[in-house]
Write a protein that holds these residues in place. Structure first.
Motif, short mmCIF file in Angstrom:
data_model
loop_
_atom_site.label_atom_id
_atom_site.label_comp_id
_atom_site.label_asym_id
_atom_site.label_seq_id
_atom_site.Cartn_x
_atom_site.Cartn_y
_atom_site.Cartn_z
N GLY A 219 1.76 2.46 -3.38
CA GLY A 219 0.39 3.29 -3.83
C GLY A 219 0.49 4.81 -3.31
N VAL A 220 0.87 4.88 -2.04
CA VAL A 220 0.89 6.21 -1.40
C VAL A 220 2.02 7.04 -2.20
CG1 VAL A 220 1.23 7.53 0.71
CG2 VAL A 220 0.04 5.35 0.84
N VAL B 125 -1.94 -1.67 -7.24
CA VAL B 125 -1.63 -1.63 -5.77
C VAL B 125 -3.32 -2.20 -5.23
CG1 VAL B 125 -1.51 -0.30 -3.61
CG2 VAL B 125 0.16 -0.30 -5.50
N ARG B 126 -4.22 -1.32 -5.76
CA ARG B 126 -5.42 -1.82 -5.10
C ARG B 126 -5.85 -3.12 -5.41
NH1 ARG B 126 -10.22 2.32 -5.13
NH2 ARG B 126 -11.06 0.52 -4.02
N TYR C 284 -1.50 2.94 -9.32
CA TYR C 284 -2.77 2.96 -8.15
C TYR C 284 -3.48 1.90 -8.04
CZ TYR C 284 -6.03 4.92 -4.69
OH TYR C 284 -7.10 5.11 -3.82
N LEU D 219 0.95 8.21 -5.52
CA LEU D 219 -0.11 9.51 -5.39
C LEU D 219 0.72 10.61 -5.09
CD1 LEU D 219 -2.84 7.46 -3.58
CD2 LEU D 219 -3.00 8.30 -5.63
N SER E 150 0.70 -1.20 0.02
CA SER E 150 -0.06 0.09 -0.03
C SER E 150 0.69 1.06 -0.07
CB SER E 150 -0.81 -0.01 1.22
OG SER E 150 -0.14 0.32 2.54
N ASP E 151 2.21 1.27 0.65
CA ASP E 151 2.99 2.32 0.66
C ASP E 151 3.44 2.70 -0.85
OD1 ASP E 151 3.18 3.14 3.60
OD2 ASP E 151 3.49 0.89 3.70
#
Lengths: 231, 231
Positions: free
Chosen positions: A170-171, A225-226, A222, A174, A167-168
């Protein structure tokens, strides 16, 4: 450039009650946020853009570091060593960009403050302003490119990184894309006031191309990652 | 939640060499970035998300403050006073969220560390984990909502704010939307491990709805800003 359209420098000359005097990167997070929210010209959107990009670079490093040396990820250790090295370099560059934004702003303001009593002074002042505006366009352009680099690296860690911290990734993408698009706004606004249109249009075209490519890459990272986190 | 899928807490139990012990918001920007890039579990993506949102809120305030009291903007002074007050509150909330992310992470890790020798201990531990996971889902959900609030306010300052600093309204919306989507990832990842599926699905649905709305709003604010700066 922080808090200004270079098209309307008079605004800042009239209300210029002091840019940041200390190194922004040495401010605490809380103080940086206070300074950002203040009426002072720096730090502003340009510095904020660089911080976002640097956050992205830091998270790329973190995911890489938490994958290297971990069981079941042996096949990507080497790749992620390279990714981490590149991410550290981009983070250093974007951290410098936080300060460069202040320098570029002060340099433009300094040029506008030059005397303009005689024709010779006027010509000198105009040249100084135009030179400073070019620097103030190239500074956020470098930030755009650095953020683009971070987005590329985010794609690598999203693909190869440890699932426990995916998830990081993905962050990271973004934050980097927000940094890129924010720095792009600063390129546009400064390029606008440049009289050398060939120079200005060249920078704008480059930013537009990178922004479009970055948008696609960021969205795809993104979504990847989702999918990995099953959301 | 920082640097973890709660689905795989063993990862962190094995490599848990210390969460942040000091207040993250008192760290310098440079130190925060170093900590983020490190292998330590906090600060992580959850904290980074909150920082992005807080940057957005700070820039909303800045644009509002540089519009209030300025000539030709008399008609929006009052509106922007309200916008500024709301932005300051959201910034305070998102600044707290940086620390709350650390607390939520430590609480989940603490629950996983509880003894599980007897059936009674096991039951207690499971209940503690599930409780901590719910808190760790609600914490980033609050950040999502706060970022959503910042996006709304960005729309106001992009519409009514001083043209000299309108690019900063664009940076605000980009940072806030990156914060929102980043916090959303943390909701998804923690909700995943929650056994109370009604609770979990409710939070996920709320985040999905806010994320979709935010994407449209953010894009429209960004384009409005680009139009105003003529790029």
């Amino acid at each position: 450039m922080p808090k200004t359209s270079m098209r309307r420098p008079k605004f800042w000359r009239d209300s210029f009650f002091g840019a940041a005097t200390t190194m922004t990167t040495k401010s605490s997070i809380a103080t940086f946020l206070d300074d950002l929210a203040s009426e002072r010209p720096t730090p502003g959107g340009g510095g904020a853009a660089a911080v976002c990009g640097a956050i992205g670079a830091a998270l790329v490093s973190m995911v890489a570091k938490l994958t290297i040396g971990k069981k079941n990820y042996e096949a990507v250790w080497e790749d992620l060593e390279i990714v981490n090295t590149e991410a550290e370099a981009l983070r250093a560059e974007l951290t410098r960009a936080i300060e460069e934004d202040v320098v570029a702003f002060n340099s433009v303001m300094g040029a506008y403050a030059l005397p303009r009593a005689t024709d010779e002074e006027k010509a000198k002042r105009t040249a100084a302003i135009q030179g400073a505006l070019k620097d103030a366009t190239l500074a956020p352009l470098r930030a755009v490119k650095a953020c683009f680099g971070v987005i590329r690296l985010s794609a690598s860690v999203a693909e190869k990184g440890n699932l426990n911290v995916i998830s990081d990734a993905g962050v990271a993408v973004l934050a980097a894309n927000a940094g890129l698009r924010s720095a792009a706004l600063n390129v546009f606004i400064n390029a606008k006031a440049i009289k050398d249109r060939d120079f200005a249009e060249k920078q704008i075209a480059e930013v537009n191309a990178l922004t479009a490519q970055a948008a696609d890459m960021a969205e795809s990272v993104y979504q990847a990652v989702r999918t990995k986190i099953g959301s």
